[in-house]
Scaffold this motif. Sequence first.
Motif, PDB file in Angstrom:
ATOM      1  N   GLU A 180      48.195  46.860  39.359  1.00  0.00           N
ATOM      2  CA  GLU A 180      47.975  46.271  40.544  1.00  0.00           C
ATOM      3  C   GLU A 180      48.140  47.442  41.925  1.00  0.00           C
ATOM      4  O   GLU A 180      49.169  47.814  41.997  1.00  0.00           O
ATOM      5  CB  GLU A 180      48.669  45.040  40.945  1.00  0.00           C
ATOM      6  CG  GLU A 180      48.317  43.708  40.058  1.00  0.00           C
ATOM      7  CD  GLU A 180      49.674  42.977  40.085  1.00  0.00           C
ATOM      8  OE1 GLU A 180      49.642  42.026  40.993  1.00  0.00           O
ATOM      9  OE2 GLU A 180      50.485  42.983  39.090  1.00  0.00           O
ATOM     10  N   SER A 182      41.141  36.426  35.159  1.00  0.00           N
ATOM     11  CA  SER A 182      41.742  36.590  33.900  1.00  0.00           C
ATOM     12  C   SER A 182      40.309  37.060  33.244  1.00  0.00           C
ATOM     13  O   SER A 182      40.698  38.017  32.452  1.00  0.00           O
ATOM     14  CB  SER A 182      42.291  35.414  33.205  1.00  0.00           C
ATOM     15  OG  SER A 182      43.430  35.042  33.973  1.00  0.00           O
ATOM     16  N   VAL A 209      42.601  41.493  41.880  1.00  0.00           N
ATOM     17  CA  VAL A 209      42.164  40.163  42.104  1.00  0.00           C
ATOM     18  C   VAL A 209      42.739  39.529  43.415  1.00  0.00           C
ATOM     19  O   VAL A 209      42.289  38.606  44.079  1.00  0.00           O
ATOM     20  CB  VAL A 209      42.709  39.232  40.907  1.00  0.00           C
ATOM     21  CG1 VAL A 209      42.627  37.916  41.211  1.00  0.00           C
ATOM     22  CG2 VAL A 209      41.955  39.771  39.691  1.00  0.00           C
ATOM     23  N   ILE A 260      39.761  40.765  34.005  1.00  0.00           N
ATOM     24  CA  ILE A 260      40.874  41.528  33.418  1.00  0.00           C
ATOM     25  C   ILE A 260      40.407  41.771  32.004  1.00  0.00           C
ATOM     26  O   ILE A 260      40.215  42.992  31.506  1.00  0.00           O
ATOM     27  CB  ILE A 260      42.378  41.105  33.501  1.00  0.00           C
ATOM     28  CG1 ILE A 260      42.674  40.596  34.639  1.00  0.00           C
ATOM     29  CG2 ILE A 260      43.050  41.990  32.814  1.00  0.00           C
ATOM     30  CD1 ILE A 260      42.835  41.753  35.722  1.00  0.00           C
ATOM     31  N   ASP A 306      43.758  46.469  39.149  1.00  0.00           N
ATOM     32  CA  ASP A 306      43.661  44.778  39.220  1.00  0.00           C
ATOM     33  C   ASP A 306      43.660  44.465  40.725  1.00  0.00           C
ATOM     34  O   ASP A 306      44.844  44.343  41.203  1.00  0.00           O
ATOM     35  CB  ASP A 306      44.744  44.018  38.390  1.00  0.00           C
ATOM     36  CG  ASP A 306      44.595  42.735  38.401  1.00  0.00           C
ATOM     37  OD1 ASP A 306      43.925  42.154  39.316  1.00  0.00           O
ATOM     38  OD2 ASP A 306      45.320  41.979  37.731  1.00  0.00           O
ATOM     39  N   HIS A 335      48.872  40.027  35.333  1.00  0.00           N
ATOM     40  CA  HIS A 335      47.114  40.390  35.171  1.00  0.00           C
ATOM     41  C   HIS A 335      46.576  39.164  34.493  1.00  0.00           C
ATOM     42  O   HIS A 335      45.406  39.329  33.881  1.00  0.00           O
ATOM     43  CB  HIS A 335      47.096  41.650  34.258  1.00  0.00           C
ATOM     44  CG  HIS A 335      47.658  42.972  34.906  1.00  0.00           C
ATOM     45  ND1 HIS A 335      46.954  43.538  36.185  1.00  0.00           N
ATOM     46  CD2 HIS A 335      48.706  43.472  34.327  1.00  0.00           C
ATOM     47  CE1 HIS A 335      47.902  44.341  36.265  1.00  0.00           C
ATOM     48  NE2 HIS A 335      48.974  44.621  35.324  1.00  0.00           N
ATOM     49  N   GLY A 336      46.984  37.940  34.887  1.00  0.00           N
ATOM     50  CA  GLY A 336      46.406  36.887  34.335  1.00  0.00           C
ATOM     51  C   GLY A 336      46.695  36.241  33.041  1.00  0.00           C
ATOM     52  O   GLY A 336      47.991  36.630  32.554  1.00  0.00           O
ATOM     53  N   LYS A 345      39.363  35.691  43.059  1.00  0.00           N
ATOM     54  CA  LYS A 345      40.273  35.012  44.041  1.00  0.00           C
ATOM     55  C   LYS A 345      39.536  34.895  45.290  1.00  0.00           C
ATOM     56  O   LYS A 345      38.417  34.051  45.567  1.00  0.00           O
ATOM     57  CB  LYS A 345      41.584  35.570  44.263  1.00  0.00           C
ATOM     58  CG  LYS A 345      42.581  35.229  43.065  1.00  0.00           C
ATOM     59  CD  LYS A 345      43.786  35.084  43.528  1.00  0.00           C
ATOM     60  CE  LYS A 345      45.077  34.640  42.577  1.00  0.00           C
ATOM     61  NZ  LYS A 345      45.708  35.525  41.620  1.00  0.00           N
TER      62      LYS A 345
HETATM   63  C1  LIG Z   1      45.555  35.657  40.182  1.00  0.00           C
HETATM   64  C2  LIG Z   1      45.522  36.872  39.280  1.00  0.00           C
HETATM   65  C3  LIG Z   1      44.809  37.189  38.228  1.00  0.00           C
HETATM   66  C4  LIG Z   1      44.482  36.160  37.312  1.00  0.00           C
HETATM   67  O1  LIG Z   1      43.289  35.168  38.107  1.00  0.00           O
HETATM   68  P1  LIG Z   1      42.781  33.870  37.512  1.00  0.00           P
HETATM   69  O2  LIG Z   1      41.668  33.644  38.516  1.00  0.00           O
HETATM   70  O3  LIG Z   1      43.877  33.116  37.704  1.00  0.00           O
HETATM   71  O4  LIG Z   1      42.419  34.028  36.094  1.00  0.00           O
HETATM   72  C5  LIG Z   1      45.002  38.546  37.654  1.00  0.00           C
HETATM   73  N1  LIG Z   1      45.508  39.510  38.157  1.00  0.00           N
HETATM   74  C6  LIG Z   1      46.106  39.236  39.482  1.00  0.00           C
HETATM   75  C7  LIG Z   1      46.554  40.572  40.190  1.00  0.00           C
HETATM   76  C8  LIG Z   1      46.372  38.064  40.099  1.00  0.00           C
HETATM   77  O5  LIG Z   1      47.094  37.888  41.341  1.00  0.00           O
END
Ligand SMILES: *Cc1c(COP(=O)(O)O)cnc(C)c1O
Length: 448
Positions: free
Chosen positions: A225, A119, A260, A122, A258, A152-153, A287
């Motif tokens: 994403e 988060s 993550v 982002i 994104d 996106h969190g 992550k």
């Molecule tokens: C998990 C996730 C987030 C948020 O990440 P956090 O570490 O939970 O803040 C943002 N974008 C995507 C695509 C995610 O899978």
Amino acid sequence: MKDSNFLKENNARHFWHPMTSPEDSKHTPPKIITSAQGVSITDIDGHEVIDAVGGLWNVNLGYSCQPVKDAIAAQLDTLPYYSTFRGTSNDAAIELSYELAEFFKPDGMLRSFFTSGGSDSIETALRLSRQYHKLRGEPGRTKFLSLKKGYHGTHFGCASVNGNANFRNAYEPLMPGCFHIPAPYTYRNPFNETDPEKLAHLCVAALEDEIAFQGANTIAAMIIEPILGAGGVIPPHPSFAPMVQDICNRNGILLITDEVITAYGRTGAWSGARLWGIKPDMMCTAKAITNGFFPFGALMLGERMVEAFEDNPAAKIAHGYTYSGHPVGAAAALACLAETKRLNVVENAAERGTQMFNGCQALMEKHDIIGDVRGGYGLMTAIEMVSDRTTKSPINAKSAQVVQDVAYENGAMVRISGPNLILSPSLVLSAEDVDTILSALDAGLSAA
Ligand SMILES: *Cc1c(COP(=O)(O)O)cnc(C)c1O
């Protein structure tokens, strides 16, 4: 440690869990996980299962990854914390910024800004987008575009670009100036289009429409994403992301991926941008960057950002996180990156991913409860469950819970998110592990 009776009695009593109601946690007490090894987890009753969730899309190297644990312990001994705000730095963060620039060079990424998670990455990307345009004399570019179904969190900026009403309604009003484009979601879309390539073109046409309607010179950035994750694993047609990139470029709109979930090998490519052959302006990662062992994130920045912010005394980055560049997180990330490369996890992610996807498609022939199977790009797979295949009406929450519970009894932890059953295991699992997950799922689906 308190004994197991104490823990069970107090489970969810003094503790509100994310993404559920306190009431639900009382009636369906969370499983208490007490240890983990390899790609498996063990609960408080000693029941061991393969973790088909991979922590939460983050434990890519499995739970036993010793080099990451050692790096964390060693860093705690030498420098457990120091800030990287103006005036100080630390060796681990410097080295990590160097390694990440190498790792993401093919994506056009040149710099890192460190955060404490997805988060944050982002949020910083959204902030820097607006600042980028201010620095370049276009302060009117403040709006953001994103996809419906996107996740996106949780911060307010993040929630504002989220495309799922479940994560928005309770917290509205959100940030103004955020607009959502239909996702290239073949199973359900407002165009009733079942051909993925035609659907990609329709979504892109909707994007162009929205840009014309808003006025390109009011839009700061678009965030996507590369494969939608939490929204139910929605891989777009390969033509989609390059078309989005082209439209953003033509309209002076920054493109943020994104990543993550998609960075560091999960899709069978080293990043989502590389999977689709695009070069975004910023990439949000978190992550798997530390294998889930330490909260950490890195926002990667490309050439346009460097040109606007560097050699410009007015370009002050006016925000930061107390844990930006945390030395323990940076040390964990360095070890993780080295292991990720040494094990070449992309290869196993691609092979096991194909096995998982094919296995789920075979289950679809057997179980009417499966409406759609999505994946095919590495270890991101989803089964969308329905109560009726022809009407596509979603499965009820109770039956979905049965699938999860029975799969768990049969050896696999799977994740239920609305009607979707999401599989995102560690990237180091074996072919036999995938078979175990598939047969546990078969049992769960049969019971429901
Ligand atoms: C998990 C996730 C987030 C948020 O990440 P956090 O570490 O939970 O803040 C943002 N974008 C995507 C695509 C995610 O899978």
